[in-house]
Design a protein around this motif. Structure first.
Motif, PDB file in Angstrom:
ATOM      1  N   THR A 129       6.430  36.327  11.536  1.00 25.93           N
ATOM      2  CA  THR A 129       6.971  35.979  12.846  1.00 25.93           C
ATOM      3  C   THR A 129       6.846  34.462  13.027  1.00 25.93           C
ATOM      4  O   THR A 129       6.050  33.804  12.335  1.00 25.93           O
ATOM      5  N   PRO A 130       7.616  33.882  13.955  1.00 29.04           N
ATOM      6  CA  PRO A 130       7.493  32.433  14.191  1.00 29.04           C
ATOM      7  C   PRO A 130       6.071  32.009  14.569  1.00 29.04           C
ATOM      8  O   PRO A 130       5.592  30.972  14.115  1.00 29.04           O
ATOM      9  N   ALA A 131       5.396  32.802  15.385  1.00 28.51           N
ATOM     10  CA  ALA A 131       4.045  32.427  15.818  1.00 28.51           C
ATOM     11  C   ALA A 131       3.067  32.448  14.648  1.00 28.51           C
ATOM     12  O   ALA A 131       2.222  31.553  14.505  1.00 28.51           O
ATOM     13  N   TYR A 132       3.154  33.475  13.825  1.00 25.20           N
ATOM     14  CA  TYR A 132       2.273  33.588  12.657  1.00 25.20           C
ATOM     15  C   TYR A 132       2.559  32.453  11.678  1.00 25.20           C
ATOM     16  O   TYR A 132       1.628  31.808  11.165  1.00 25.20           O
ATOM     17  N   ALA A 133       3.843  32.205  11.410  1.00 25.15           N
ATOM     18  CA  ALA A 133       4.214  31.129  10.485  1.00 25.15           C
ATOM     19  C   ALA A 133       3.732  29.778  10.997  1.00 25.15           C
ATOM     20  O   ALA A 133       3.258  28.937  10.226  1.00 25.15           O
ATOM     21  N   THR A 134       3.819  29.563  12.306  1.00 30.51           N
ATOM     22  CA  THR A 134       3.371  28.293  12.889  1.00 30.51           C
ATOM     23  C   THR A 134       1.872  28.109  12.705  1.00 30.51           C
ATOM     24  O   THR A 134       1.398  27.050  12.279  1.00 30.51           O
ATOM     25  N   ALA A 135       1.096  29.150  13.008  1.00 35.88           N
ATOM     26  CA  ALA A 135      -0.359  29.064  12.869  1.00 35.88           C
ATOM     27  C   ALA A 135      -0.747  28.803  11.412  1.00 35.88           C
ATOM     28  O   ALA A 135      -1.623  27.976  11.125  1.00 35.88           O
ATOM     29  N   LEU A 136      -0.091  29.499  10.497  1.00 37.96           N
ATOM     30  CA  LEU A 136      -0.414  29.339   9.079  1.00 37.96           C
ATOM     31  C   LEU A 136      -0.039  27.950   8.587  1.00 37.96           C
ATOM     32  O   LEU A 136      -0.838  27.275   7.922  1.00 37.96           O
ATOM     33  N   MET A 137       1.164  27.503   8.907  1.00 44.23           N
ATOM     34  CA  MET A 137       1.614  26.194   8.419  1.00 44.23           C
ATOM     35  C   MET A 137       0.832  25.047   9.041  1.00 44.23           C
ATOM     36  O   MET A 137       0.609  24.023   8.385  1.00 44.23           O
ATOM     37  N   GLU A 138       0.422  25.207  10.278  1.00 42.83           N
ATOM     38  CA  GLU A 138      -0.417  24.178  10.903  1.00 42.83           C
ATOM     39  C   GLU A 138      -1.723  24.022  10.137  1.00 42.83           C
ATOM     40  O   GLU A 138      -2.189  22.902   9.881  1.00 42.83           O
ATOM     41  N   SER A 139      -2.329  25.133   9.730  1.00 41.63           N
ATOM     42  CA  SER A 139      -3.595  25.062   9.005  1.00 41.63           C
ATOM     43  C   SER A 139      -3.405  24.480   7.609  1.00 41.63           C
ATOM     44  O   SER A 139      -4.243  23.718   7.126  1.00 41.63           O
ATOM     45  N   ILE A 140      -2.299  24.819   6.957  1.00 41.89           N
ATOM     46  CA  ILE A 140      -2.019  24.274   5.622  1.00 41.89           C
ATOM     47  C   ILE A 140      -1.789  22.772   5.692  1.00 41.89           C
ATOM     48  O   ILE A 140      -2.324  22.000   4.883  1.00 41.89           O
ATOM     49  N   THR A 141      -0.986  22.348   6.662  1.00 42.92           N
ATOM     50  CA  THR A 141      -0.708  20.918   6.830  1.00 42.92           C
ATOM     51  C   THR A 141      -1.989  20.142   7.105  1.00 42.92           C
ATOM     52  O   THR A 141      -2.206  19.059   6.554  1.00 42.92           O
ATOM     53  N   ASP A 142      -2.841  20.704   7.959  1.00 47.81           N
ATOM     54  CA  ASP A 142      -4.106  20.044   8.275  1.00 47.81           C
ATOM     55  C   ASP A 142      -4.994  19.955   7.039  1.00 47.81           C
ATOM     56  O   ASP A 142      -5.615  18.917   6.784  1.00 47.81           O
ATOM     57  N   PHE A 143      -5.052  21.028   6.249  1.00 51.05           N
ATOM     58  CA  PHE A 143      -5.895  21.053   5.054  1.00 51.05           C
ATOM     59  C   PHE A 143      -5.405  20.059   4.012  1.00 51.05           C
ATOM     60  O   PHE A 143      -6.202  19.337   3.402  1.00 51.05           O
ATOM     61  N   GLN A 144      -4.095  19.996   3.802  1.00 46.17           N
ATOM     62  CA  GLN A 144      -3.546  19.135   2.753  1.00 46.17           C
ATOM     63  C   GLN A 144      -3.379  17.688   3.199  1.00 46.17           C
ATOM     64  O   GLN A 144      -3.292  16.792   2.358  1.00 46.17           O
ATOM     65  N   GLY A 145      -3.326  17.468   4.501  1.00 46.85           N
ATOM     66  CA  GLY A 145      -3.114  16.115   4.988  1.00 46.85           C
ATOM     67  C   GLY A 145      -1.713  15.607   4.737  1.00 46.85           C
ATOM     68  O   GLY A 145      -1.501  14.400   4.566  1.00 46.85           O
ATOM     69  N   THR A 146      -0.740  16.516   4.709  1.00 44.49           N
ATOM     70  CA  THR A 146       0.655  16.141   4.472  1.00 44.49           C
ATOM     71  C   THR A 146       1.387  15.989   5.807  1.00 44.49           C
ATOM     72  O   THR A 146       0.891  16.431   6.851  1.00 44.49           O
TER      73      THR A 146
END
Length: 282
Positions: A129-146
């Motif tokens: 879902t958009p909400a799940y994808a947003t939460a997941l991608m936010e955490s990935i972006t934060d972890f990778q620093g991209t």
């Protein structure tokens, strides 16, 4: 079963190294002589010949020129680029954000007939879902620093779900029960995601199996992998996407998928596992 998700990439890199080594030997050159002709340190030649370093396009041009084998330059460069694409670090793929990777995947799914997915950590992208994808991608972006282009990337990821409704595409998904329990986002995000899985299950394009905690394991839990038709497997590690194309390894992944499928619950049993996970959210 697959011993190492990067073994195909390493084997291909070593095969390229052997080809370059044979070129040097056929030219009657020592490693030191080739290094002098190429204008670099002998240690670089050693690393390339051992498969420890992947040569650049310029390196290959210099190597072939030094060996008088310019007619092999184009083929070797193409081979090196293929090897380079087998093991792609996420930070490299997403150095400008996550949107481009999602757009590239749209093309992959458009060309693919059957996608078989095994996931042990998160819901696969085409089910998110958009909400799940947003939460997941936010955490990935934060972890990778991209760079953070999460809204655009989410839109591209969710757009993939259209293939669930278009003819000619089929999605066979095996999901560890852990995926239903791991909290990605807040409670409402998880409730919405799990409820969405229930709405997808009746689709003719979808087969969803859930491997219960209590299943008798014949295959241990693995990192997430995707099988695209019969010609490619993609394994997702913490740091990289690994593309597997070697026939023997592809056979291993298909064998693992079949064994995992036999452990899964389907239909009403799978729905009960999902509804139990929803009820546990409170």
């Amino acid at each position: 079963m697959p011993a190492s998700p990067s073994s195909s990439a390493q084997a291909a890199r070593e095969a390229l190294a052997v080809r370059l080594t044979h070129l040097r030997k056929d030219a009657g050159l020592t490693g030191k002589e080739l290094s002098v002709r190429c204008g670099w340190h002998a240690a670089k030649t050693t690393r390339i010949q051992k498969g420890e370093a992947l040569p650049s396009d310029a390196d290959i041009r210099a190597w072939c020129a030094a060996c008088g084998a310019e007619n092999q330059t184009a083929d070797l460069i193409a081979t090196a680029r293929a090897v380079d694409s087998m093991y792609m670090e996420w930070r490299r793929l997403q150095r400008n954000g996550m949107r481009k990777v999602q757009d590239d995947l749209l093309r992959v799914y458009a060309e693919n007939r059957i996608t078989r997915s095994y996931v042990s950590n998160v819901v696969p992208g085409f089910f998110q879902t958009p909400a799940y994808a947003t939460a997941l991608m936010e955490s990935i972006t934060d972890f990778q620093g991209t760079p953070n282009d999460v809204p655009e990337a989410v839109a591209a990821r969710v757009a993939r779900s259209r293939f669930l409704y278009e003819g000619g595409h089929r999605f066979v998904v095996l999901m560890e029960e852990t995926v239903l329990r791991y909290r990605v986002g807040d409670t409402e995000t998880m409730r919405g995601q799990l409820s969405h899985l229930l709405t997808l299950m009746p689709l003719v394009s979808v087969s969803l199996g859930v491997i219960p905690f209590t299943a008798q394991r014949t295959v241990w839990p693995l990192e997430a992998f995707y099988l695209y038709d019969d010609h490619r497997a993609v394994v997702e590690t913490l740091t990289a996407e690994v593309n597997v194309t070697a026939p023997r390894e592809l056979a291993d992944y298909h064998k693992a998928f079949a064994a995992l499928a036999r452990m899964a619950s389907y239909g009403d049993r799978a729905r009960r596992l999902i509804t139990t996970a929803i009820d546990s959210l409170g």
